[in-house]
Design an enzyme around this catalytic site. Structure first.
Site, PDB file in Angstrom:
ATOM      1  N   ASN A  37      -9.754 -11.756 -19.479  1.00  0.00           N
ATOM      2  CA  ASN A  37     -11.053 -10.665 -19.428  1.00  0.00           C
ATOM      3  C   ASN A  37     -10.578  -9.630 -20.342  1.00  0.00           C
ATOM      4  O   ASN A  37     -11.315  -9.578 -21.302  1.00  0.00           O
ATOM      5  CB  ASN A  37     -11.278  -9.993 -17.889  1.00  0.00           C
ATOM      6  CG  ASN A  37     -12.493  -9.536 -17.936  1.00  0.00           C
ATOM      7  OD1 ASN A  37     -13.317  -9.573 -18.724  1.00  0.00           O
ATOM      8  ND2 ASN A  37     -12.657  -8.527 -17.092  1.00  0.00           N
ATOM      9  N   ASN A  96     -11.458 -19.808 -11.298  1.00  0.00           N
ATOM     10  CA  ASN A  96     -10.403 -18.917 -10.524  1.00  0.00           C
ATOM     11  C   ASN A  96     -10.756 -17.354 -10.541  1.00  0.00           C
ATOM     12  O   ASN A  96     -10.366 -16.561  -9.450  1.00  0.00           O
ATOM     13  CB  ASN A  96      -8.927 -19.368 -11.104  1.00  0.00           C
ATOM     14  CG  ASN A  96      -7.842 -18.227 -10.567  1.00  0.00           C
ATOM     15  OD1 ASN A  96      -7.449 -18.213  -9.409  1.00  0.00           O
ATOM     16  ND2 ASN A  96      -7.578 -17.488 -11.542  1.00  0.00           N
ATOM     17  N   SER A 145     -11.725 -20.426  -3.538  1.00  0.00           N
ATOM     18  CA  SER A 145     -12.463 -19.698  -2.329  1.00  0.00           C
ATOM     19  C   SER A 145     -11.526 -18.712  -1.948  1.00  0.00           C
ATOM     20  O   SER A 145     -10.513 -18.318  -2.483  1.00  0.00           O
ATOM     21  CB  SER A 145     -13.019 -20.702  -1.450  1.00  0.00           C
ATOM     22  OG  SER A 145     -13.675 -20.112  -0.368  1.00  0.00           O
ATOM     23  N   SER A 146     -11.313 -18.642  -0.368  1.00  0.00           N
ATOM     24  CA  SER A 146     -10.536 -17.689   0.476  1.00  0.00           C
ATOM     25  C   SER A 146     -10.485 -18.192   1.704  1.00  0.00           C
ATOM     26  O   SER A 146     -11.473 -18.623   2.293  1.00  0.00           O
ATOM     27  CB  SER A 146     -11.038 -16.529   0.238  1.00  0.00           C
ATOM     28  OG  SER A 146     -10.269 -15.469   1.091  1.00  0.00           O
ATOM     29  N   TYR A 159     -17.706 -10.206  -0.073  1.00  0.00           N
ATOM     30  CA  TYR A 159     -16.614 -11.225  -0.878  1.00  0.00           C
ATOM     31  C   TYR A 159     -16.773 -12.582  -0.038  1.00  0.00           C
ATOM     32  O   TYR A 159     -16.924 -13.528  -0.792  1.00  0.00           O
ATOM     33  CB  TYR A 159     -15.190 -10.580  -0.833  1.00  0.00           C
ATOM     34  CG  TYR A 159     -14.152 -11.485  -1.393  1.00  0.00           C
ATOM     35  CD1 TYR A 159     -13.914 -11.599  -2.661  1.00  0.00           C
ATOM     36  CD2 TYR A 159     -13.176 -12.036  -0.492  1.00  0.00           C
ATOM     37  CE1 TYR A 159     -12.644 -12.363  -3.077  1.00  0.00           C
ATOM     38  CE2 TYR A 159     -12.183 -12.947  -0.992  1.00  0.00           C
ATOM     39  CZ  TYR A 159     -12.104 -12.887  -2.191  1.00  0.00           C
ATOM     40  OH  TYR A 159     -11.007 -13.676  -2.640  1.00  0.00           O
ATOM     41  N   LYS A 163     -17.900 -16.452  -1.549  1.00  0.00           N
ATOM     42  CA  LYS A 163     -16.783 -17.435  -1.602  1.00  0.00           C
ATOM     43  C   LYS A 163     -17.529 -18.470  -0.750  1.00  0.00           C
ATOM     44  O   LYS A 163     -17.174 -19.709  -0.959  1.00  0.00           O
ATOM     45  CB  LYS A 163     -15.412 -17.001  -0.857  1.00  0.00           C
ATOM     46  CG  LYS A 163     -14.732 -16.032  -1.853  1.00  0.00           C
ATOM     47  CD  LYS A 163     -14.367 -16.904  -3.252  1.00  0.00           C
ATOM     48  CE  LYS A 163     -13.152 -15.948  -3.700  1.00  0.00           C
ATOM     49  NZ  LYS A 163     -12.930 -16.595  -5.249  1.00  0.00           N
ATOM     50  N   THR A 194      -0.590 -10.487  -5.076  1.00  0.00           N
ATOM     51  CA  THR A 194      -1.091 -10.477  -6.649  1.00  0.00           C
ATOM     52  C   THR A 194      -1.374  -9.210  -6.825  1.00  0.00           C
ATOM     53  O   THR A 194      -1.510  -8.168  -6.094  1.00  0.00           O
ATOM     54  CB  THR A 194      -2.000 -11.418  -7.036  1.00  0.00           C
ATOM     55  OG1 THR A 194      -3.243 -11.123  -6.380  1.00  0.00           O
ATOM     56  CG2 THR A 194      -1.695 -13.024  -6.568  1.00  0.00           C
TER      57      THR A 194
HETATM   58  P1  NAD Z   1      -5.260 -11.122  -9.910  1.00  0.00           P
HETATM   59  O1  NAD Z   1      -6.190  -9.925  -9.784  1.00  0.00           O
HETATM   60  O2  NAD Z   1      -3.934 -11.276 -10.014  1.00  0.00           O
HETATM   61  O3  NAD Z   1      -5.975 -11.846 -10.890  1.00  0.00           O
HETATM   62  C1  NAD Z   1      -7.340 -12.238 -11.066  1.00  0.00           C
HETATM   63  C2  NAD Z   1      -7.961 -12.966 -12.477  1.00  0.00           C
HETATM   64  O4  NAD Z   1      -9.096 -12.898 -12.573  1.00  0.00           O
HETATM   65  C3  NAD Z   1      -7.225 -11.969 -13.624  1.00  0.00           C
HETATM   66  O5  NAD Z   1      -6.820 -12.927 -14.658  1.00  0.00           O
HETATM   67  C4  NAD Z   1      -8.409 -11.367 -14.262  1.00  0.00           C
HETATM   68  O6  NAD Z   1      -8.475 -11.033 -15.564  1.00  0.00           O
HETATM   69  C5  NAD Z   1      -9.580 -12.489 -13.959  1.00  0.00           C
HETATM   70  N1  NAD Z   1     -10.837 -11.713 -13.571  1.00  0.00           N
HETATM   71  C6  NAD Z   1     -11.249 -10.694 -12.790  1.00  0.00           C
HETATM   72  N2  NAD Z   1     -12.594 -10.259 -13.118  1.00  0.00           N
HETATM   73  C7  NAD Z   1     -12.970 -11.072 -13.919  1.00  0.00           C
HETATM   74  C8  NAD Z   1     -14.157 -11.085 -14.933  1.00  0.00           C
HETATM   75  N3  NAD Z   1     -15.086 -10.415 -14.763  1.00  0.00           N
HETATM   76  N4  NAD Z   1     -14.210 -11.791 -15.874  1.00  0.00           N
HETATM   77  C9  NAD Z   1     -13.065 -12.671 -16.288  1.00  0.00           C
HETATM   78  N5  NAD Z   1     -12.216 -12.639 -15.469  1.00  0.00           N
HETATM   79  C10 NAD Z   1     -11.979 -11.728 -14.376  1.00  0.00           C
HETATM   80  O7  NAD Z   1      -6.094 -12.016  -8.513  1.00  0.00           O
HETATM   81  P2  NAD Z   1      -5.644 -13.228  -7.831  1.00  0.00           P
HETATM   82  O8  NAD Z   1      -5.068 -13.090  -6.531  1.00  0.00           O
HETATM   83  O9  NAD Z   1      -4.752 -14.030  -8.901  1.00  0.00           O
HETATM   84  O10 NAD Z   1      -7.028 -14.015  -7.757  1.00  0.00           O
HETATM   85  C11 NAD Z   1      -7.471 -15.275  -8.184  1.00  0.00           C
HETATM   86  C12 NAD Z   1      -8.582 -15.810  -7.291  1.00  0.00           C
HETATM   87  O11 NAD Z   1      -7.870 -16.226  -6.069  1.00  0.00           O
HETATM   88  C13 NAD Z   1      -9.792 -14.913  -7.045  1.00  0.00           C
HETATM   89  O12 NAD Z   1     -10.747 -16.000  -7.259  1.00  0.00           O
HETATM   90  C14 NAD Z   1      -9.632 -14.578  -5.815  1.00  0.00           C
HETATM   91  O13 NAD Z   1     -10.911 -14.161  -5.323  1.00  0.00           O
HETATM   92  C15 NAD Z   1      -8.705 -15.613  -5.170  1.00  0.00           C
HETATM   93  N6  NAD Z   1      -8.236 -15.169  -3.876  1.00  0.00           N
HETATM   94  C16 NAD Z   1      -7.172 -14.426  -3.923  1.00  0.00           C
HETATM   95  C17 NAD Z   1      -6.456 -14.181  -2.790  1.00  0.00           C
HETATM   96  C18 NAD Z   1      -5.325 -13.028  -2.867  1.00  0.00           C
HETATM   97  O14 NAD Z   1      -4.920 -12.664  -1.622  1.00  0.00           O
HETATM   98  N7  NAD Z   1      -4.819 -12.639  -3.807  1.00  0.00           N
HETATM   99  C19 NAD Z   1      -6.813 -14.747  -1.692  1.00  0.00           C
HETATM  100  C20 NAD Z   1      -7.655 -15.678  -1.668  1.00  0.00           C
HETATM  101  C21 NAD Z   1      -8.544 -16.113  -2.768  1.00  0.00           C
END
Ligand code: NAD
Length: 254
Positions: A37, A96, A145-146, A159, A163, A194
């Protein structure tokens, strides 16, 4: 190494789970295009790591919440595919990218709702629609998803509902794309430390203890727990896995 000439597109691949997915896909011999992003430097570091593994990689800027920018993105994607990879097609799309957002139902505003909607469902839906013509027969889609679609934790109603929509969309993708031999699956991570939600879990020891207490394996997740699951779904070993939701959460709230 298998799939040497295959290509995966991973949104939000510059850090967190998306970065681990990109690296683990490369470990499977799959070339990777990541989107970022705003953090071009982080994206370049991921590209360097992939290239050090002997694979090809590229990065493109994309705001996955801005549907009106997708046509332009697709043109850029076609250009990079042609110039760097010598092809017009990819094999796998991994949706993702995502943002955290926490609010009790009573306090949710339309602006908060729409921000999450755009990134977590509308963007996923239309990016997939626009990338579909570029996916080779025999390829696949992995949507992230989650665990929160199965376990309700207060503050995540918007959220988690979005999902859930992604999970339903995935089953429809699997059904409608079967004739092109394209598979679609969901990976649902549990709570992972993260940058997500401003480091919501990573920076809060009390929350980590709480998550550990209801997780069979006794700890919160780390990014490296997830990428390999996504990479597996992009291999021939997963060729009969279709329309499924795989939760990778260490046995959370069993
Ligand atoms: P993170 O914040 O470390 O990374 C998120 C990534 O998404 C980054 O690369 C960011 O640049 C990108 N992003 C966010 N908004 C954006 C936008 N508008 N346009 C383009 N890119 C965008 O978070 P993460 O933990 O790596 O999350 C990744 C995925 O996993 C997400 O879909 C999140 O919902 C899902 N998830 C995360 C968790 C958790 O606990 N971390 C749990 C379940 C699901």
């Amino acid at each position: 190494m298998e799939n040497t000439k295959k290509i995966a597109l991973v949104t939000g691949g510059s850090r967190g789970l998306g970065k681990d997915m990109a690296l683990r896909l490369a470990d499977k011999g799959i070339n990777v295009i990541i989107t970022y992003n705003s953090k071009a430097d982080d994206a370049q570091n991921v590209i360097n790591e992939i290239e050090q593994k002997g694979l090809q990689a590229a990065a493109l800027q994309l705001n996955t919440g801005a549907v009106s920018s997708f046509d332009n993105f697709i043109n850029q994607l076609k250009d990079v595919l042609h110039a760097k990879f010598g092809t017009d097609h990819i094999d796998f799309l991994v949706n993702n990218a995502g943002i955290g957002g926490y609010s009790p139902i009573t306090d949710v505003t339309e602006a908060f709702f729409d921000e999450l909607l755009n990134v977590h469902f509308k963007g996923v839906y239309f990016l997939t629609q626009k990338v579909l013509p570029l996916i080779n027969e025999g390829g696949g889609i992995v949507n992230i998803s989650s665990g929160l679609t199965r376990v309700a934790i207060p503050g995540s109603s918007v959220y988690a509902s979005l999902k859930t929509a992604v999970e339903t969309f995935t089953r429809y993708l699997a059904k409608e794309l079967g004739e092109r031999k394209i598979r679609a699956n969901v990976v649902a991570p549990g709570a992972i430390m993260t940058d997500f939600g401003g480091g919501h879990l990573r920076n809060d020891e009390q929350l980590q203890k709480m998550v550990s207490s209801f997780t069979a394996l006794g700890r919160p997740g780390v990014a490296e727990d997830i990428g390999g699951v996504v990479a597996f779904l992009c291999t021939e070993d997963a060729r009969w896995v279709n329309g499924q939701r795989i939760e990778a959460a260490g046995g959370m709230a069993l």
